[in-house]
Scaffold this motif. Structure first.
Motif, mmCIF file in Angstrom:
data_model
loop_
_atom_site.group_PDB
_atom_site.id
_atom_site.type_symbol
_atom_site.label_atom_id
_atom_site.label_comp_id
_atom_site.label_asym_id
_atom_site.label_seq_id
_atom_site.Cartn_x
_atom_site.Cartn_y
_atom_site.Cartn_z
ATOM 1 N N MET A 45 48.406 41.047 39.092
ATOM 2 C CA MET A 45 46.937 40.880 38.658
ATOM 3 C C MET A 45 46.854 42.061 40.281
ATOM 4 S SD MET A 45 44.222 38.176 39.318
ATOM 5 C CE MET A 45 42.325 38.921 39.530
ATOM 6 N N GLU A 46 45.813 43.218 39.043
ATOM 7 C CA GLU A 46 45.194 43.994 39.893
ATOM 8 C C GLU A 46 44.647 43.914 41.390
ATOM 9 O OE1 GLU A 46 42.514 47.785 38.560
ATOM 10 O OE2 GLU A 46 42.864 46.302 36.988
ATOM 11 N N THR A 47 44.450 44.186 42.595
ATOM 12 C CA THR A 47 43.306 44.371 43.455
ATOM 13 C C THR A 47 42.338 44.817 42.776
ATOM 14 O OG1 THR A 47 45.999 44.201 44.782
ATOM 15 C CG2 THR A 47 43.418 45.026 45.433
ATOM 16 N N ILE A 48 41.280 44.414 42.554
ATOM 17 C CA ILE A 48 39.709 44.576 43.019
ATOM 18 C C ILE A 48 38.931 44.716 44.072
ATOM 19 C CG2 ILE A 48 37.412 43.570 42.267
ATOM 20 C CD1 ILE A 48 39.417 41.499 40.086
ATOM 21 N N ASN A 49 39.251 46.091 44.204
ATOM 22 C CA ASN A 49 39.056 46.880 45.020
ATOM 23 C C ASN A 49 38.281 48.198 45.219
ATOM 24 O OD1 ASN A 49 38.681 48.493 48.082
ATOM 25 N ND2 ASN A 49 39.875 46.539 48.821
ATOM 26 N N ALA A 50 36.846 48.484 45.217
ATOM 27 C CA ALA A 50 36.448 49.974 45.202
ATOM 28 C C ALA A 50 36.880 50.816 46.309
ATOM 29 C CB ALA A 50 34.455 49.239 45.500
ATOM 30 N N SER A 51 37.032 50.817 47.125
ATOM 31 C CA SER A 51 37.920 51.604 48.098
ATOM 32 C C SER A 51 39.430 52.433 47.411
ATOM 33 C CB SER A 51 38.099 50.887 49.144
ATOM 34 O OG SER A 51 36.772 50.762 49.887
ATOM 35 N N GLN A 52 39.534 51.077 47.401
ATOM 36 C CA GLN A 52 41.689 51.347 46.466
ATOM 37 C C GLN A 52 41.102 52.525 45.133
ATOM 38 O OE1 GLN A 52 42.972 47.763 46.627
ATOM 39 N NE2 GLN A 52 43.928 48.158 48.346
ATOM 40 N N LEU A 53 40.178 52.325 44.482
ATOM 41 C CA LEU A 53 40.299 53.133 42.855
ATOM 42 C C LEU A 53 39.674 54.273 43.522
ATOM 43 C CD1 LEU A 53 38.364 51.733 39.660
ATOM 44 C CD2 LEU A 53 37.319 53.775 41.003
ATOM 45 N N LEU A 54 38.362 54.424 44.818
ATOM 46 C CA LEU A 54 38.250 55.656 44.937
ATOM 47 C C LEU A 54 38.807 56.429 46.040
ATOM 48 C CD1 LEU A 54 34.891 55.316 46.387
ATOM 49 C CD2 LEU A 54 35.082 56.005 44.006
#
Length: 181
Positions: free
Chosen positions: A1-10
């Motif tokens: 499952m995809e990690t749900i992390n705003a920092s990782q996306l940025l």
């Protein structure tokens, strides 16, 4: 499952943007051998910065992350947000100035500003990756930070996921133009 992390996306977006550094270093003096190729590469790179860095990435920060941090009762370092927003304005000014210089075939001046731009951009990315995003992760509850992540994903969806994926290829594609004979 995809990690749900705003920092990782940025930070993943930062990794794409950082790929432009090697391109900028490699095109130095290209205008002496092939001015049209230099012009084409720089104008496509500027398009990438305007569309990907500014519309997709900075937009998420300016419209979601920064206001959420500023409005959080425990956040006290508003100056860092103001500084990062000032950087975004400076980056927009750089791209405008470089565009004019390239269109006027003033390649040496354009390259100097492009190098200054990427140096400032890398410093900006380091501040966000090393300081701002860890502050955000500690500031927000996991549920609140997950909501921010989904707001980021909504922005990508509204702007176009397929277009974002195409833009992400730009630095690599432009490097490929340098190896063409």
């Amino acid at each position: 499952m995809e990690t749900i992390n705003a920092s990782q996306l940025l930070m993943a977006e930062h990794d794409v943007i950082k790929n432009a550094e090697s391109l900028i270093n490699r095109i130095k003096l290209l205008w002496e051998k092939d001015p049209e190729k230099y012009k084409t590469i720089v104008l496509r790179l500027l398009y990438f910065f305007k569309e990907y860095s500014d519309k997709y990435h900075h937009y998420k920060e300016e419209q979601v992350l920064f206001p959420e941090m500023i409005n959080h009762p425990d956040f006290k370092l508003i100056e860092i947000i103001e500084e990062l927003e000032d950087h975004h304005v400076m980056f927009r000014e750089y791209t405008q100035e470089i565009t004019v210089l390239v269109q006027q075939n003033r390649f040496d001046e354009a390259q100097k500003i492009l190098e200054k731009y990427v140096d400032n951009l890398l410093d900006h990315i380091a501040i966000e990756d090393d300081e701002l995003f860890s502050m955000a992760e500690h500031l927000f509850s996991p549920d609140d930070y997950e909501k921010i992540y989904f707001r980021f994903k909504d922005i990508d969806a509204a702007l176009g996921e397929a277009k974002k994926l195409e833009l992400e290829k730009t630095p690599t594609e432009l490097l490929g133009l340098l190896t063409e004979i």
